[in-house]
Design a protein around this motif. Structure first.
Motif, PDB file in Angstrom:
ATOM      1  N   PHE A 188       5.845   8.753  -3.144  1.00  0.00           N
ATOM      2  CA  PHE A 188       5.342   9.599  -3.844  1.00  0.00           C
ATOM      3  C   PHE A 188       5.321   9.795  -5.231  1.00  0.00           C
ATOM      4  O   PHE A 188       4.687  10.240  -6.063  1.00  0.00           O
ATOM      5  CB  PHE A 188       5.465  11.050  -3.012  1.00  0.00           C
ATOM      6  N   GLU A 189       6.817   9.789  -5.562  1.00  0.00           N
ATOM      7  CA  GLU A 189       7.219  10.010  -6.956  1.00  0.00           C
ATOM      8  C   GLU A 189       6.622   8.928  -8.032  1.00  0.00           C
ATOM      9  O   GLU A 189       6.058   9.374  -9.032  1.00  0.00           O
ATOM     10  CB  GLU A 189       8.793  10.411  -7.151  1.00  0.00           C
ATOM     11  N   SER A 190       6.895   7.861  -7.330  1.00  0.00           N
ATOM     12  CA  SER A 190       6.275   6.701  -8.242  1.00  0.00           C
ATOM     13  C   SER A 190       4.843   6.640  -8.558  1.00  0.00           C
ATOM     14  O   SER A 190       4.265   6.278  -9.451  1.00  0.00           O
ATOM     15  CB  SER A 190       6.612   5.417  -7.661  1.00  0.00           C
ATOM     16  N   LEU A 191       4.238   7.315  -7.727  1.00  0.00           N
ATOM     17  CA  LEU A 191       2.682   7.322  -7.695  1.00  0.00           C
ATOM     18  C   LEU A 191       2.424   8.822  -8.490  1.00  0.00           C
ATOM     19  O   LEU A 191       1.082   8.862  -8.802  1.00  0.00           O
ATOM     20  CB  LEU A 191       1.862   7.512  -6.360  1.00  0.00           C
ATOM     21  N   GLY A 201       8.606  10.279 -13.123  1.00  0.00           N
ATOM     22  CA  GLY A 201       7.543   9.587 -14.007  1.00  0.00           C
ATOM     23  C   GLY A 201       8.537   9.247 -15.225  1.00  0.00           C
ATOM     24  O   GLY A 201       9.661   9.315 -15.257  1.00  0.00           O
ATOM     25  N   ARG A 202       7.694   8.815 -16.235  1.00  0.00           N
ATOM     26  CA  ARG A 202       8.496   8.295 -17.367  1.00  0.00           C
ATOM     27  C   ARG A 202       9.124   9.364 -18.131  1.00  0.00           C
ATOM     28  O   ARG A 202      10.330   8.856 -18.854  1.00  0.00           O
ATOM     29  CB  ARG A 202       7.549   7.529 -18.310  1.00  0.00           C
ATOM     30  N   GLY A 203       8.895  10.486 -18.090  1.00  0.00           N
ATOM     31  CA  GLY A 203       9.803  11.534 -18.920  1.00  0.00           C
ATOM     32  C   GLY A 203      11.302  11.725 -18.242  1.00  0.00           C
ATOM     33  O   GLY A 203      12.076  12.111 -19.043  1.00  0.00           O
ATOM     34  N   GLN A 204      11.361  11.199 -17.210  1.00  0.00           N
ATOM     35  CA  GLN A 204      12.849  11.399 -16.540  1.00  0.00           C
ATOM     36  C   GLN A 204      13.693   9.844 -16.855  1.00  0.00           C
ATOM     37  O   GLN A 204      14.871  10.061 -16.566  1.00  0.00           O
ATOM     38  CB  GLN A 204      12.699  11.487 -14.939  1.00  0.00           C
ATOM     39  N   LEU A 205      13.180   9.290 -17.486  1.00  0.00           N
ATOM     40  CA  LEU A 205      13.747   7.915 -17.927  1.00  0.00           C
ATOM     41  C   LEU A 205      15.003   8.099 -18.960  1.00  0.00           C
ATOM     42  O   LEU A 205      15.864   7.315 -18.901  1.00  0.00           O
ATOM     43  CB  LEU A 205      12.929   6.701 -18.548  1.00  0.00           C
ATOM     44  N   ARG A 206      14.743   9.306 -19.655  1.00  0.00           N
ATOM     45  CA  ARG A 206      15.866   9.526 -20.569  1.00  0.00           C
ATOM     46  C   ARG A 206      17.082   9.895 -20.177  1.00  0.00           C
ATOM     47  O   ARG A 206      18.086   9.856 -20.828  1.00  0.00           O
ATOM     48  CB  ARG A 206      15.346  10.747 -21.643  1.00  0.00           C
ATOM     49  N   GLY A 207      17.350  10.124 -18.889  1.00  0.00           N
ATOM     50  CA  GLY A 207      18.544  10.308 -18.333  1.00  0.00           C
ATOM     51  C   GLY A 207      19.305   9.203 -17.823  1.00  0.00           C
ATOM     52  O   GLY A 207      20.482   9.357 -17.633  1.00  0.00           O
ATOM     53  N   PHE A 208      18.924   8.066 -18.171  1.00  0.00           N
ATOM     54  CA  PHE A 208      19.450   6.603 -17.835  1.00  0.00           C
ATOM     55  C   PHE A 208      19.936   5.803 -18.987  1.00  0.00           C
ATOM     56  O   PHE A 208      19.429   6.074 -19.879  1.00  0.00           O
ATOM     57  CB  PHE A 208      18.610   6.076 -16.879  1.00  0.00           C
ATOM     58  N   ASP A 209      20.989   5.307 -18.716  1.00  0.00           N
ATOM     59  CA  ASP A 209      21.407   4.265 -19.730  1.00  0.00           C
ATOM     60  C   ASP A 209      20.730   2.805 -19.707  1.00  0.00           C
ATOM     61  O   ASP A 209      21.092   2.272 -18.704  1.00  0.00           O
ATOM     62  CB  ASP A 209      22.856   4.025 -19.706  1.00  0.00           C
ATOM     63  N   PHE A 229       0.926  -1.181   0.044  1.00  0.00           N
ATOM     64  CA  PHE A 229       0.033  -0.139   0.070  1.00  0.00           C
ATOM     65  C   PHE A 229       0.918   1.196  -0.008  1.00  0.00           C
ATOM     66  O   PHE A 229       1.255   1.704   1.055  1.00  0.00           O
ATOM     67  CB  PHE A 229      -0.861  -0.192   1.267  1.00  0.00           C
ATOM     68  N   PRO A 230       1.434   1.644  -1.342  1.00  0.00           N
ATOM     69  CA  PRO A 230       2.467   2.703  -1.141  1.00  0.00           C
ATOM     70  C   PRO A 230       2.072   4.113  -0.757  1.00  0.00           C
ATOM     71  O   PRO A 230       2.809   4.589  -0.054  1.00  0.00           O
ATOM     72  CB  PRO A 230       2.750   2.732  -2.730  1.00  0.00           C
ATOM     73  N   PHE A 231       0.884   4.537  -0.906  1.00  0.00           N
ATOM     74  CA  PHE A 231       0.663   5.660  -0.442  1.00  0.00           C
ATOM     75  C   PHE A 231       0.532   5.882   1.067  1.00  0.00           C
ATOM     76  O   PHE A 231       0.938   6.744   1.586  1.00  0.00           O
ATOM     77  CB  PHE A 231      -0.787   6.449  -0.891  1.00  0.00           C
ATOM     78  N   GLU A 232      -0.278   4.837   1.812  1.00  0.00           N
ATOM     79  CA  GLU A 232      -0.065   4.830   2.839  1.00  0.00           C
ATOM     80  C   GLU A 232       1.463   4.682   3.636  1.00  0.00           C
ATOM     81  O   GLU A 232       1.630   5.383   4.669  1.00  0.00           O
ATOM     82  CB  GLU A 232      -0.794   3.690   3.505  1.00  0.00           C
ATOM     83  N   ARG A 233       2.019   3.971   3.179  1.00  0.00           N
ATOM     84  CA  ARG A 233       3.656   3.779   3.372  1.00  0.00           C
ATOM     85  C   ARG A 233       4.319   5.079   3.431  1.00  0.00           C
ATOM     86  O   ARG A 233       4.990   5.505   4.073  1.00  0.00           O
ATOM     87  CB  ARG A 233       4.215   2.748   2.817  1.00  0.00           C
ATOM     88  N   TYR A 284       2.784  -2.154 -13.688  1.00  0.00           N
ATOM     89  CA  TYR A 284       3.066  -2.763 -12.454  1.00  0.00           C
ATOM     90  C   TYR A 284       4.692  -2.448 -12.555  1.00  0.00           C
ATOM     91  O   TYR A 284       5.121  -1.899 -11.604  1.00  0.00           O
ATOM     92  CB  TYR A 284       2.597  -4.088 -12.444  1.00  0.00           C
ATOM     93  N   HIS A 285       5.210  -2.963 -13.686  1.00  0.00           N
ATOM     94  CA  HIS A 285       6.948  -3.004 -13.804  1.00  0.00           C
ATOM     95  C   HIS A 285       7.161  -1.384 -13.639  1.00  0.00           C
ATOM     96  O   HIS A 285       8.123  -1.025 -12.717  1.00  0.00           O
ATOM     97  CB  HIS A 285       7.260  -3.376 -15.035  1.00  0.00           C
ATOM     98  N   LEU A 286       6.594  -0.372 -14.267  1.00  0.00           N
ATOM     99  CA  LEU A 286       7.105   0.986 -14.089  1.00  0.00           C
ATOM    100  C   LEU A 286       7.015   1.469 -12.768  1.00  0.00           C
ATOM    101  O   LEU A 286       7.630   2.261 -12.333  1.00  0.00           O
ATOM    102  CB  LEU A 286       6.322   1.802 -15.113  1.00  0.00           C
ATOM    103  N   HIS A 287       5.565   0.942 -12.035  1.00  0.00           N
ATOM    104  CA  HIS A 287       5.672   1.303 -10.683  1.00  0.00           C
ATOM    105  C   HIS A 287       6.691   0.966  -9.700  1.00  0.00           C
ATOM    106  O   HIS A 287       7.265   1.697  -8.810  1.00  0.00           O
ATOM    107  CB  HIS A 287       4.321   0.549 -10.254  1.00  0.00           C
TER     108      HIS A 287
END
Length: 860
Positions: free
Chosen positions: A772-775, A849-857, A737-741, A836-839
């Motif tokens: 919080f950022e994953s959500l 979020g997914r827009g920040q994925l471009r900064g990784f190899d 329960f990520p939000f409660e956590r 689920y995997h992106l979560h």
């Protein structure tokens, strides 16, 4: 003009200068469009309407158009003025077409020198040829003058209009949403499935829709699929029909009566079809026949006499008797006027077979005909009640209400259907009283059990928890329902139900097993607080798919709030929002106003958690507007909670404190015992931050509460008592329960910072930030980052090495800009698995979020 915004824009632009030919079938809205433009036109408007009886009178149309400006003709050059006067009959003598054309253009130019001019010619196909020649001549030579010329032409038309060189606009039928708005505006609102049938039967023709929108006509469409046709539409299509040879007309009646498109059947029973195909009335391809327009089929059918229609159905029935007995019985039924119990009984059997296959709309029609053929009132009302129930399940709420009004006896099916209509489309307190009274009077346990469950749902929504608990005990007292009653009591006490959803499914009493809908619904209700929320969610997906594919639209709208609730808790917010939007559309389409409020309040809460303040307010306001008049306290309370969460996140703690206090105030429409308990931690936080600690109520924790609820209640105690023990307990064993956590980590981190333990505070706050950022709970993430900065730390940036092989593959495709569905298709997995995997990926990489994925190899 409903549904014509783009057309109005186009026509309005032409009205300021230019020429346009508007084409469309009879009743499609050409005249209404012209009237709307005329109403807002500046300057002078010249109008003419084609009249069929005057089509052979030369210049009759021009006379009608120019009559208001005859005195302006004298300002033209003499040859043009004489030509116009002679054409219009105000001067004797002959003239030429060329001079008349020049005179019309000259007169329009003269008028336009003083003010804009709009020429409107409706039914231009019925304007005499001489007038149209002059008007079209002018239309092609307007240059840059302030002259607009609009011609409306029926398509197909009895006489051609040569519009070569002119712009054209072809009007099509209204879509489903616009059709619904039109029917609402006329005071004849319909449910979604009925609206879809109306649009299909009319191809969205507005005139036909308004004809069919009347209640008697809607029932006729549901009863036998026939479409009453307005006189204007009938005339348009009948003219084409009557121009065909008699044997072709007879063949088209067979096609219209059968309406399956089987070319072999029509050819075996009727005459040649080539003349109808050449006339554009039908299309033949691949052994199938279809009418070019649904109203052409309707006109063909309705133009025939009752005797002709009966003979056509009997011939079709005889041809199908050996190969398709159910279809043959249907045609025998349509050819039978009086009572016929043997045929009615056969139709009833066919209806049950159709329902088992998921054909609910067809089932209702067959049952209605079986009722019509029933000789006794008891059989007629029993079958009508069954049809009403099927109509309700398939979303035809208006038809269900109409059929219920025809029944005088309180049969079990009638009571059940009326109870469903009351519960899901009306006042919750009224529904509670109706359902409870009839449950107590039910003769059989299965009837009582279903009604008690429905009554408990009404009590839960109306914040009558005491009534709901008593109803649960009454369920448990019924033979075969003991476990179901016990599980219902657990739900009402917010305790974990100690059973997997498939266990509940398999443990269904025999009466519930026989009910295709309730066997799926009850496990979803009872596993709202099950011991395995992921298993409950998977069952919910299966149940939703089952209900949707079998056509149970109304029941799908009932099941979805529980699925949305689970997905919200599990952090699957994108899926929750998607399902809530789907449920909202279903609830609107099936006339379930209380359920609309449920979905709107869920969307409001999701928006509040995400930091979407405007979205939260919009959904919450709509939820309150729909919930309060029907005593849906649950939705009203959840909408109020969402507003408070949004205010709490933005720092308006006084307003949040007031709203949250109202959740526990007896008698208020937004008060609800369950929602007050779920929102308890938010309430304590708001009261503490607002300095209103006197509002804090005593909190107790039941070990049987679900883990996420225990975490919420430990947050209450931590805030009230300033106790590290409860801060720690608020974040333990709730990883699902990520939000409660995350909320627990934020508050614990704040407490640790105040206790001058910055290292521990930073570690806890980083967990909160990641979650919080994953959500994409941006406001909450920013609060956590602010606390972290106060500790002297910064948010971490994760390592790609922490990803599993599949997480890395999913992340790499997402970084390229592919959607979840596109990624799913590439990797042969479901789009929900991608989510689920992106979560899992986002917190591992420390991004929002997914827009920040471009900064990784991420490439392998």
């Amino acid at each position: 003009m409903i549904g014509r915004d783009e057309e109005l824009r186009v026509v309005g632009g032409i009205a300021a200068g230019g020429a346009l030919v508007i084409r469309g079938e009879a009743g499609i809205g050409k005249s209404s469009l012209l009237a709307e433009v005329v109403a807002g036109a500046p300057g002078r408007v010249l109008r003419a309407n084609g009249v069929e009886s005057e089509v052979e009178i030369a210049f009759s149309g021009l006379h009608q158009l120019l009559l208001p400006v005859l005195d302006e003709i004298g300002g033209l050059p003499e040859p043009q003025a004489d030509a116009l006067r002679r054409a219009l009959g105000t001067k004797s003598g002959e003239t030429t077409d060329r001079l008349v054309c020049a005179g019309v253009l000259g007169l329009l130019n003269r008028l336009a020198e003083r003010a804009p001019v709009l020429v409107v010619v409706d039914d231009a196909h019925d304007v005499d040829r001489a007038s149209m020649t002059a008007l079209l001549f002018a239309a092609r030579r307007l240059a840059d003058r302030q002259i607009g010329m609009l011609f409306a032409v029926r398509d197909p038309a009895p006489r051609a209009v040569d519009s070569a060189g002119l712009a054209e606009l072809r009007l099509s039928g209204l879509d489903g949403e616009s059709a619904a708005r039109l029917l609402d505006a006329l005071g004849t609102p319909v449910d979604g499935p009925t609206r879809d049938r109306l649009v299909a039967a009319t191809a969205g023709n507005p005139l036909a829709l308004t004809t069919l929108g009347r209640s008697a006509d809607r029932d006729r469409l549901a009863l036998d699929g026939s479409v009453p046709v307005d006189a204007a539409l009938r005339a348009a299509f009948t003219a084409q029909l009557q121009a065909l040879p008699a044997e072709t007309q007879a063949a088209l009646l067979i096609a219209a009566a059968d309406d399956t498109g089987r070319l072999d059947l029509v050819e075996s029973l009727g005459g040649p079809l080539d003349p109808a195909e050449r006339a554009g009335l039908i299309e033949v391809s691949g052994g199938r026949l279809r009418f070019a327009h649904p109203l052409a089929r309707a006109t063909t059918y309705s133009a025939a006499t009752s005797g002709e229609i009966g003979r056509a159905h009997r011939r079709i029935a005889a041809a199908l008797a050996a190969t398709d007995p159910p279809r043959a019985r249907w045609h025998r039924c349509l050819a039978t006027a009086g009572p016929d119990e043997p045929l009615a009984a056969e139709l009833e059997t066919d209806a049950h077979d159709a329902e088992a296959r998921g054909g609910l709309a067809a089932t209702a029609s067959v049952l209605l005909h079986a009722a019509r053929l029933s000789p006794t009132r008891a059989d007629r009302e029993r079958r009508t009640a069954a049809a009403a129930h099927v109509a309700w399940k398939s979303g035809h709420i208006g038809l269900a209400r109409t059929l219920l009004s025809r029944i005088s006896e309180n049969t079990p099916t009638q009571v059940r259907t009326r109870g469903l209509v009351e519960l899901y489309s009306s006042d919750q307190v009224t529904a509670l009283h109706f359902l409870r009274r009839h449950a107590r009077a039910a003769q059989l346990p299965d009837q009582a059990g279903e009604l008690f469950f429905l009554a408990a749902d009404a009590a839960l929504h109306a914040d009558r928890l005491g009534d709901a608990r008593r109803l649960a005990r009454q369920v448990a007292d019924l033979p075969g329902f003991r476990d179901y009653g016990r599980w219902l009591a657990d739900v009402l006490e917010l305790r974990v139900v100690d059973a997997e959803p498939w266990e509940v499914f398999d443990a269904a009493p025999e009466p519930v097993r026989r009910s295709g809908a309730h066997r799926w619904l009850l496990p979803m209700l009872l596993n709202r607080f099950g011991r395995d929320p992921w298993a409950a969610r998977e069952f919910g997906l299966a149940a939703h798919e089952q209900l949707r594919t079998t056509g149970m639209l109304a029941i799908s709208a009932i099941a979805l709030p529980w699925l949305v609730e689970l997905e919200c808790r599990l952090g699957l917010w994108a899926d929750a929002a998607e399902h809530a939007e789907e449920g909202l559309h279903l609830a609107r389409d099936t006339g379930q106003r209380p359920r609309e409020a449920d979905f709107l309040s869920q969307l409001a809460l999701l928006a509040a958690w995400r930091g979407d303040t405007s979205g939260c307010r919009r959904h919450a306001q709509l939820a309150l507007e729909r919930a309060i008049p029907v005593h849906n306290n649950l939705a009203a309370a959840q909408a109020t909670w969402s507003l408070a969460v949004s205010e709490l996140a933005s720092g308006d703690v006084e307003q949040a404190s007031d709203r949250l206090a109202a959740l526990s105030a007896p008698g208020l429409p937004q008060a609800h015992e369950h929602i007050a308990r779920l929102a308890a931690a938010d309430a304590v936080e708001a009261h503490v931050r607002a300095g209103r600690v006197e509002r804090i109520v005593e909190t107790s924790i039941d070990p049987a509460n679900p883990p996420w609820l225990q975490a919420v209640l430990h947050r209450c105690l931590a805030l009230a008592d300033d106790s590290e023990k409860h801060y720690l307990l608020s974040t333990s064993d709730i990883d699902d329960f990520p939000f409660e956590r995350a909320r627990g980590s934020l508050l614990h981190g704040q407490w640790l910072r105040r206790e001058r333990r910055p290292a521990e505070a930073s570690a806890e706050l980083r967990v909160g930030i990641d979650l919080f950022e994953s959500l994409e709970a941006r406001q909450w993430a920013e609060r956590a980052r602010g606390e972290l900065r106060a500790c002297g730390g910064s948010a971490p940036r994760g390592d790609v090495a922490a990803l599993t092989a599949q997480e890395r593959e999913v992340a790499a495709l997402a970084a390229r800009g592919l959607s979840n569905r596109e990624i799913a298709a590439r990797l042969f997995i479901s789009h929900r698995t991608v989510g689920y995997h992106l979560h899992k990926v986002f917190p591992k990489l420390g991004i929002a979020g997914r827009g920040q994925l471009r900064g990784f190899d991420l490439e392998p």
